[in-house]
Motif scaffolding. Sequence first.
Motif, PDB file in Angstrom:
ATOM      1  N   MET A   1       0.744  -1.136  -0.099  1.00 37.91           N
ATOM      2  CA  MET A   1      -0.274   0.219  -0.141  1.00 37.91           C
ATOM      3  C   MET A   1       0.757   1.165  -0.133  1.00 37.91           C
ATOM      4  O   MET A   1       1.887   1.428   0.775  1.00 37.91           O
ATOM      5  CB  MET A   1      -0.785  -0.102   1.217  1.00 37.91           C
ATOM      6  CG  MET A   1      -1.850   1.368   1.183  1.00 37.91           C
ATOM      7  SD  MET A   1      -2.763   1.294   2.823  1.00 37.91           S
ATOM      8  CE  MET A   1      -1.693   1.746   3.888  1.00 37.91           C
ATOM      9  N   ILE A   2       0.544   2.332  -0.836  1.00 39.55           N
ATOM     10  CA  ILE A   2       1.138   3.468  -0.735  1.00 39.55           C
ATOM     11  C   ILE A   2       0.647   4.342   0.280  1.00 39.55           C
ATOM     12  O   ILE A   2      -0.382   4.731   0.550  1.00 39.55           O
ATOM     13  CB  ILE A   2       0.789   4.298  -2.201  1.00 39.55           C
ATOM     14  CG1 ILE A   2       1.304   3.363  -3.448  1.00 39.55           C
ATOM     15  CG2 ILE A   2       1.456   5.585  -2.144  1.00 39.55           C
ATOM     16  CD1 ILE A   2       1.351   3.843  -4.550  1.00 39.55           C
ATOM     17  N   VAL A   3       1.698   4.858   1.087  1.00 39.97           N
ATOM     18  CA  VAL A   3       1.480   5.806   2.311  1.00 39.97           C
ATOM     19  C   VAL A   3       1.218   6.999   2.040  1.00 39.97           C
ATOM     20  O   VAL A   3       0.270   7.552   2.164  1.00 39.97           O
ATOM     21  CB  VAL A   3       2.486   5.518   3.284  1.00 39.97           C
ATOM     22  CG1 VAL A   3       2.324   6.340   4.574  1.00 39.97           C
ATOM     23  CG2 VAL A   3       2.712   3.812   3.588  1.00 39.97           C
ATOM     24  N   GLY A   4       2.118   7.749   1.253  1.00 36.42           N
ATOM     25  CA  GLY A   4       1.954   9.054   1.018  1.00 36.42           C
ATOM     26  C   GLY A   4       1.839   9.187  -0.571  1.00 36.42           C
ATOM     27  O   GLY A   4       2.107   8.341  -1.480  1.00 36.42           O
ATOM     28  N   CYS A   5       1.404  10.312  -0.981  1.00 39.66           N
ATOM     29  CA  CYS A   5       1.316  10.704  -2.385  1.00 39.66           C
ATOM     30  C   CYS A   5       2.394  11.543  -3.048  1.00 39.66           C
ATOM     31  O   CYS A   5       2.493  12.753  -2.112  1.00 39.66           O
ATOM     32  CB  CYS A   5      -0.249  11.027  -2.518  1.00 39.66           C
ATOM     33  SG  CYS A   5      -0.389  11.620  -4.497  1.00 39.66           S
ATOM     34  N   LEU A   6       3.043  11.362  -3.984  1.00 46.12           N
ATOM     35  CA  LEU A   6       4.105  12.362  -4.672  1.00 46.12           C
ATOM     36  C   LEU A   6       3.538  13.373  -5.386  1.00 46.12           C
ATOM     37  O   LEU A   6       2.703  13.040  -6.431  1.00 46.12           O
ATOM     38  CB  LEU A   6       4.897  11.374  -5.544  1.00 46.12           C
ATOM     39  CG  LEU A   6       6.170  12.077  -6.365  1.00 46.12           C
ATOM     40  CD1 LEU A   6       7.051  13.050  -5.250  1.00 46.12           C
ATOM     41  CD2 LEU A   6       6.818  11.216  -7.308  1.00 46.12           C
ATOM     42  N   ALA A   7       3.854  14.567  -5.124  1.00 49.53           N
ATOM     43  CA  ALA A   7       3.217  15.666  -6.034  1.00 49.53           C
ATOM     44  C   ALA A   7       4.148  16.243  -6.646  1.00 49.53           C
ATOM     45  O   ALA A   7       5.341  16.743  -6.530  1.00 49.53           O
ATOM     46  CB  ALA A   7       2.692  16.812  -4.670  1.00 49.53           C
ATOM     47  N   LEU A   8       4.127  16.498  -8.024  1.00 44.86           N
ATOM     48  CA  LEU A   8       4.812  16.848  -9.087  1.00 44.86           C
ATOM     49  C   LEU A   8       4.488  18.406  -9.584  1.00 44.86           C
ATOM     50  O   LEU A   8       3.151  18.708  -9.441  1.00 44.86           O
ATOM     51  CB  LEU A   8       4.773  15.832 -10.276  1.00 44.86           C
ATOM     52  CG  LEU A   8       4.958  14.502 -10.291  1.00 44.86           C
ATOM     53  CD1 LEU A   8       4.686  13.973 -11.533  1.00 44.86           C
ATOM     54  CD2 LEU A   8       6.438  14.107  -9.679  1.00 44.86           C
ATOM     55  N   ASN A   9       5.293  19.109  -9.824  1.00 46.73           N
ATOM     56  CA  ASN A   9       5.092  20.522 -10.228  1.00 46.73           C
ATOM     57  C   ASN A   9       4.510  20.362 -11.845  1.00 46.73           C
ATOM     58  O   ASN A   9       4.441  18.891 -12.340  1.00 46.73           O
ATOM     59  CB  ASN A   9       6.129  21.387 -10.475  1.00 46.73           C
ATOM     60  CG  ASN A   9       6.001  22.698 -10.288  1.00 46.73           C
ATOM     61  OD1 ASN A   9       4.886  23.098 -10.443  1.00 46.73           O
ATOM     62  ND2 ASN A   9       7.185  23.444  -9.881  1.00 46.73           N
ATOM     63  N   PHE A  12       6.595  18.339 -14.086  1.00 46.15           N
ATOM     64  CA  PHE A  12       7.123  17.083 -13.672  1.00 46.15           C
ATOM     65  C   PHE A  12       8.154  17.070 -12.732  1.00 46.15           C
ATOM     66  O   PHE A  12       8.663  16.024 -12.333  1.00 46.15           O
ATOM     67  CB  PHE A  12       7.336  16.183 -14.890  1.00 46.15           C
ATOM     68  CG  PHE A  12       5.915  15.849 -15.545  1.00 46.15           C
ATOM     69  CD1 PHE A  12       5.367  14.283 -15.045  1.00 46.15           C
ATOM     70  CD2 PHE A  12       5.434  16.425 -16.461  1.00 46.15           C
ATOM     71  CE1 PHE A  12       4.016  14.031 -15.722  1.00 46.15           C
ATOM     72  CE2 PHE A  12       4.246  16.242 -17.001  1.00 46.15           C
ATOM     73  CZ  PHE A  12       3.630  14.783 -16.881  1.00 46.15           C
ATOM     74  N   GLU A  13       8.534  18.159 -12.191  1.00 45.80           N
ATOM     75  CA  GLU A  13       9.679  18.247 -11.131  1.00 45.80           C
ATOM     76  C   GLU A  13       8.878  17.629 -10.029  1.00 45.80           C
ATOM     77  O   GLU A  13       7.880  18.325  -9.343  1.00 45.80           O
ATOM     78  CB  GLU A  13       9.908  19.719 -11.053  1.00 45.80           C
ATOM     79  CG  GLU A  13      10.924  19.822  -9.730  1.00 45.80           C
ATOM     80  CD  GLU A  13      11.357  21.174  -9.396  1.00 45.80           C
ATOM     81  OE1 GLU A  13      12.215  21.331  -8.682  1.00 45.80           O
ATOM     82  OE2 GLU A  13      10.564  22.172 -10.106  1.00 45.80           O
ATOM     83  N   PRO A  14       9.611  16.760  -9.165  1.00 47.51           N
ATOM     84  CA  PRO A  14       9.009  16.443  -7.888  1.00 47.51           C
ATOM     85  C   PRO A  14       9.031  17.224  -7.081  1.00 47.51           C
ATOM     86  O   PRO A  14      10.103  18.016  -6.650  1.00 47.51           O
ATOM     87  CB  PRO A  14      10.064  15.013  -7.526  1.00 47.51           C
ATOM     88  CG  PRO A  14      10.476  14.625  -8.869  1.00 47.51           C
ATOM     89  CD  PRO A  14      10.477  15.809  -9.775  1.00 47.51           C
ATOM     90  N   LEU A  15       8.079  17.635  -6.183  1.00 47.88           N
ATOM     91  CA  LEU A  15       7.791  18.569  -5.112  1.00 47.88           C
ATOM     92  C   LEU A  15       8.061  18.163  -3.858  1.00 47.88           C
ATOM     93  O   LEU A  15       8.827  18.683  -3.043  1.00 47.88           O
ATOM     94  CB  LEU A  15       6.836  19.359  -5.416  1.00 47.88           C
ATOM     95  CG  LEU A  15       6.693  20.648  -6.436  1.00 47.88           C
ATOM     96  CD1 LEU A  15       5.242  21.275  -6.646  1.00 47.88           C
ATOM     97  CD2 LEU A  15       7.829  21.595  -6.413  1.00 47.88           C
ATOM     98  N   ILE A  56       0.571  12.898  -8.071  1.00 53.48           N
ATOM     99  CA  ILE A  56      -0.389  13.861  -8.588  1.00 53.48           C
ATOM    100  C   ILE A  56       0.721  14.815  -9.252  1.00 53.48           C
ATOM    101  O   ILE A  56       1.580  14.878  -9.009  1.00 53.48           O
ATOM    102  CB  ILE A  56      -1.190  14.477  -7.717  1.00 53.48           C
ATOM    103  CG1 ILE A  56      -0.573  14.986  -6.510  1.00 53.48           C
ATOM    104  CG2 ILE A  56      -2.467  13.405  -7.212  1.00 53.48           C
ATOM    105  CD1 ILE A  56      -1.588  15.881  -5.506  1.00 53.48           C
ATOM    106  N   ARG A  57      -0.145  15.675 -10.220  1.00 50.18           N
ATOM    107  CA  ARG A  57       0.537  16.714 -11.065  1.00 50.18           C
ATOM    108  C   ARG A  57      -0.308  18.061 -10.772  1.00 50.18           C
ATOM    109  O   ARG A  57      -1.307  18.004 -11.072  1.00 50.18           O
ATOM    110  CB  ARG A  57       0.980  16.068 -12.347  1.00 50.18           C
ATOM    111  CG  ARG A  57       1.590  17.409 -13.240  1.00 50.18           C
ATOM    112  CD  ARG A  57       1.705  16.862 -14.486  1.00 50.18           C
ATOM    113  NE  ARG A  57       2.293  18.016 -15.493  1.00 50.18           N
ATOM    114  CZ  ARG A  57       1.370  18.523 -16.423  1.00 50.18           C
ATOM    115  NH1 ARG A  57       0.094  18.176 -16.477  1.00 50.18           N
ATOM    116  NH2 ARG A  57       1.975  19.512 -17.196  1.00 50.18           N
TER     117      ARG A  57
END
Length: 214
Positions: A1-9, A12-15, A56-57
Amino acid sequence: MIVGCLALNASFEPLTMVPLRRALRLVIDGKAEIVEADQGRVVRSERLSFPRPAVIRLKAFVHVPRRFRRQVTNTFLFARDRYRCQYCGRTAAELKPREALTRDHLIPLSRGGTNEWTNVVTACSPCNTRKANRMPSEIGMHPLHAPVEPHFVHLSWAVRRLTPTQSKYIKLFYGAEVLHQLEELEHRHPRLEVAAERAAVAAERDKERTPAEE
């Protein structure tokens, strides 16, 4: 299970990593789109149903000032030096109960030193006390590695855990070498896991507001 969500600019730059609830709110408000989802998992409310987001982006580009990326904090300093005293070589897991990792200035502040990446190293409290306000040459204490300013992405992600799905966006934007270096940090000695997790919590406190939360 994925705990957190990666937010991209938008570029597409990982923030940053955001909680699931925050990621869903950004999507519902039309401020972000789901790029990757946790396969087979769905988040439901009374009226809506969404795949559980892994990445998410943001739809609008968010400028991240360089000064925030270069700020020296103990959280990121310890991560840069891999949670190891740069004088005696002991790791956080090898310290005695009343000892701790600290920040040491090669050129002491009292003697004109600065609080910059090239002048600070991780030191255990006994070594820091021993060196005091002396220069390395005066006491014969030289760091194991010359201090350098790390790539800012190391500062942002060295204290986090990424899933394979999220990792590919680090590789996409920064290249395979940076991803490899981050993976090396993730594969540190198991006894350092507690220190790493505490550092991750401290990292969130160090930040004022993440770009995705504005």
